[in-house]
Design an enzyme around this catalytic site. Structure first.
Site, PDB file in Angstrom:
ATOM      1  N   HIS A 138       8.303  83.839 -39.603  1.00 25.90           N
ATOM      2  CA  HIS A 138       7.003  83.246 -39.279  1.00 25.90           C
ATOM      3  C   HIS A 138       6.676  83.447 -37.802  1.00 25.90           C
ATOM      4  O   HIS A 138       5.550  83.834 -37.456  1.00 25.90           O
ATOM      5  CB  HIS A 138       7.017  81.750 -39.612  1.00 25.90           C
ATOM      6  N   GLU A 139       7.639  83.178 -36.935  1.00 18.46           N
ATOM      7  CA  GLU A 139       7.391  83.321 -35.494  1.00 18.46           C
ATOM      8  C   GLU A 139       7.109  84.776 -35.120  1.00 18.46           C
ATOM      9  O   GLU A 139       6.222  85.057 -34.312  1.00 18.46           O
ATOM     10  CB  GLU A 139       8.588  82.784 -34.703  1.00 18.46           C
TER      11      GLU A 139
ATOM     12  N   HIS B 128       3.527  85.911 -35.757  1.00 16.08           N
ATOM     13  CA  HIS B 128       2.511  85.670 -34.728  1.00 16.08           C
ATOM     14  C   HIS B 128       2.437  86.829 -33.743  1.00 16.08           C
ATOM     15  O   HIS B 128       1.352  87.172 -33.256  1.00 16.08           O
ATOM     16  CB  HIS B 128       2.819  84.369 -33.984  1.00 16.08           C
TER      17      HIS B 128
ATOM     18  N   GLU C  87      -1.724  80.399 -38.677  1.00 15.32           N
ATOM     19  CA  GLU C  87      -0.461  79.871 -39.189  1.00 15.32           C
ATOM     20  C   GLU C  87      -0.222  80.340 -40.625  1.00 15.32           C
ATOM     21  O   GLU C  87       0.895  80.727 -40.982  1.00 15.32           O
ATOM     22  CB  GLU C  87      -0.469  78.336 -39.134  1.00 15.32           C
TER      23      GLU C  87
END
Length: 286
Positions: free
Chosen positions: A132-133, A136, A191
């Site tokens: 997920h990070e 970004h 997100e």
């Protein structure tokens, strides 16, 4: 009060600058940039990476980092270390030895995972969170957040108020940028897209995608318990963990991949090799 003063006052209110900061004399050059809103300021992924690296280096120097032989560093390398090349970035990994439950990735490809997170998640769950990070970074969210930070910090001392190029920032500004990178606030859409990136990464590489739901369930449960203080701090810039878990489950169901996730024990210590010593015999002298 003239028009220029009104514009400057509105700009300061918009960014929420303190009273002390508002008293700084920006001068005509900076005021010109304020009036334009820096709409023509170009900021590339390379610019974001160049600004992120010294901020990360500063954080690395100020935190306790797991060495290469530390069990946490060994585990992270085993779990995610083979994934280094992105579309326009190269990833590097380190573990911060702290009880806090967090992880972040920056525009220069630096991925920092807190040991507290590794303590509560198994390897697949870690992949979901780290993925997920990295999402970004891949989706240029980190670049856009860094651009906004840079514009704000550079304007405080007019370091690059009307420049096409990224100018150096002060040590105190690097500290602010570092803190903001950890607590970056992204839109709900950003997100969700980062969650999707993690899901697709796991599916593509043969991991159990149901670990994504499980990871968010863990965070949701922790936010209700005694550890809620620092969990809430981590998740204050993220959407509700329970909602994200529901969305992860729905994705897996849609793909026909859903099944209740069975948590696997995390191996936090390397397996020690056992060696057998050869017995030596000595001949007695006659």
């Amino acid at each position: 009060m003239n028009t220029k003063s009104l514009l400057l006052g509105a700009f300061l209110m918009f960014f929420g600058l303190s009273k002390a900061q508002a008293q700084i004399n920006f001068g005509e050059r900076a005021l010109g940039a304020v009036q334009k809103g820096m709409t023509g300021f170009t900021f590339t992924d390379a610019d974001a990476a160049a600004l992120s690296k010294p901020a990360v280096d500063k954080m690395d120097a100020e935190n306790k980092v797991a060495g290469p032989t530390d069990p946490y560093a060994i585990r992270l390398a085993k779990v995610f270390g083979k994934y280094t090349k992105g579309e326009f970035y190269t990833l590097n990994y380190k573990v911060y030895l702290t009880k806090d439950v967090n992880a972040f990735a920056t525009a220069d490809g630096s991925v920092r995972v807190f040991s507290g997170l590794m303590d509560v998640m198994d390897d697949n769950e870690l992949i979901a969170v780290i993925g997920h990070e990295i999402g970004h970074v891949n989706n240029h969210d980190s670049r856009d957040a860094m651009k906004a930070l840079y514009q704000k910090e550079a304007l405080i001392d007019a370091a690059a108020s009307q420049s096409n190029k990224v100018a150096a920032v002060t040590d105190s500004q690097l500290a602010k940028i570092g803190s903001a990178m950890i607590d970056s606030k992204y839109s709900r859409k950003q997100e969700s897209e980062a969650d999707l990136f993690a899901y697709e990464f796991m599916k593509k590489n043969g991991y159990d995608v149901n670990a994504e739901e499980s990871a968010f369930r863990i965070l949701a449960k922790m936010s209700e318990g005694a550890q809620s203080s620092f969990i809430d701090q981590m998740m204050s810039s993220h959407p509700d963990s329970s909602l994200r878990a529901d969305e992860a489950k729905a994705r897996a169901e849609k793909d026909g991949l859903y099944k209740p996730y069975v948590k696997k024990p995390a191996v936090t210590t390397p397996v020690k090799k056992t060696t057998t010593k050869k017995k030596t015999t000595t001949k007695k002298k006659k």
